[in-house]
Design an enzyme around this catalytic site. Structure first.
Site, mmCIF file in Angstrom:
data_model
loop_
_atom_site.group_PDB
_atom_site.id
_atom_site.type_symbol
_atom_site.label_atom_id
_atom_site.label_comp_id
_atom_site.label_asym_id
_atom_site.label_seq_id
_atom_site.Cartn_x
_atom_site.Cartn_y
_atom_site.Cartn_z
ATOM 1 N N VAL A 97 0.838 -1.200 0.000
ATOM 2 C CA VAL A 97 0.000 0.000 0.000
ATOM 3 C C VAL A 97 0.874 1.252 0.000
ATOM 4 O O VAL A 97 1.911 1.286 0.661
ATOM 5 C CB VAL A 97 -0.887 0.033 1.273
ATOM 6 C CG1 VAL A 97 -1.721 1.298 1.345
ATOM 7 C CG2 VAL A 97 -1.773 -1.193 1.350
ATOM 8 N N CYS A 98 0.429 2.283 -0.721
ATOM 9 C CA CYS A 98 1.066 3.604 -0.631
ATOM 10 C C CYS A 98 -0.035 4.655 -0.767
ATOM 11 O O CYS A 98 -1.200 4.358 -0.530
ATOM 12 C CB CYS A 98 2.165 3.780 -1.684
ATOM 13 S SG CYS A 98 1.567 3.872 -3.373
ATOM 14 N N ARG A 99 0.317 5.877 -1.165
ATOM 15 C CA ARG A 99 -0.684 6.938 -1.259
ATOM 16 C C ARG A 99 -1.639 6.712 -2.426
ATOM 17 O O ARG A 99 -2.843 6.797 -2.276
ATOM 18 C CB ARG A 99 0.002 8.299 -1.391
ATOM 19 C CG ARG A 99 -0.945 9.479 -1.237
ATOM 20 C CD ARG A 99 -0.209 10.794 -1.331
ATOM 21 N NE ARG A 99 0.073 11.135 -2.715
ATOM 22 C CZ ARG A 99 -0.753 11.804 -3.520
ATOM 23 N NH1 ARG A 99 -1.914 12.223 -3.073
ATOM 24 N NH2 ARG A 99 -0.416 12.057 -4.764
ATOM 25 N N MET A 106 -4.008 4.732 -0.564
ATOM 26 C CA MET A 106 -4.788 5.313 0.544
ATOM 27 C C MET A 106 -5.757 6.394 0.055
ATOM 28 O O MET A 106 -6.728 6.684 0.729
ATOM 29 C CB MET A 106 -3.842 5.878 1.616
ATOM 30 C CG MET A 106 -3.088 4.805 2.393
ATOM 31 S SD MET A 106 -4.141 3.571 3.203
ATOM 32 C CE MET A 106 -4.835 4.545 4.550
#
Length: 98
Positions: free
Chosen positions: A62-64, A90
């Site tokens: 997961v990242c932005r 996210m």
């Protein structure tokens, strides 16, 4: 590279599935909120901390927005790890954060 949407990840968690989530954002980004139970390993440290991961487990990256987690997924796949990239990151996450 395997992919799941943020909604699919949220649904799996709500169904009680145990997911190994790795958040590759920087520490200050994670401080604003992360998926409950996610482990923070910033993208720049993945190469140095991959010994902490277990090749028998599957990891959701997961990242932005999905870009850095895609890079992390490709790198870890090349090292023999089983990974899934959470597309949308996210920014697309509507579930709980901690």
């Amino acid at each position: 590279m395997k992919q799941l949407t943020a909604k699919e990840v949220e649904t799996l968690l709500n169904e009680g599935k145990t997911l190994n989530i790795i958040d590759v954002r920087e520490v200050d980004e994670v401080a604003a909120g992360k998926i409950p139970g996610a482990v923070n390993i910033p993208l720049g440290l993945i190469e140095f901390r991959m010994h902490e991961l277990d090749k028998s487990k599957e990891y959701v990256m997961v990242c932005r927005s999905g870009g850095r987690s895609g890079s992390a997924s490709q790198f870890l796949e090349g090292q023999g790890f089983k990974v899934i990239n959470m597309v949308g990151g996210m920014l697309a996450w509507e579930g709980d954060v901690e």
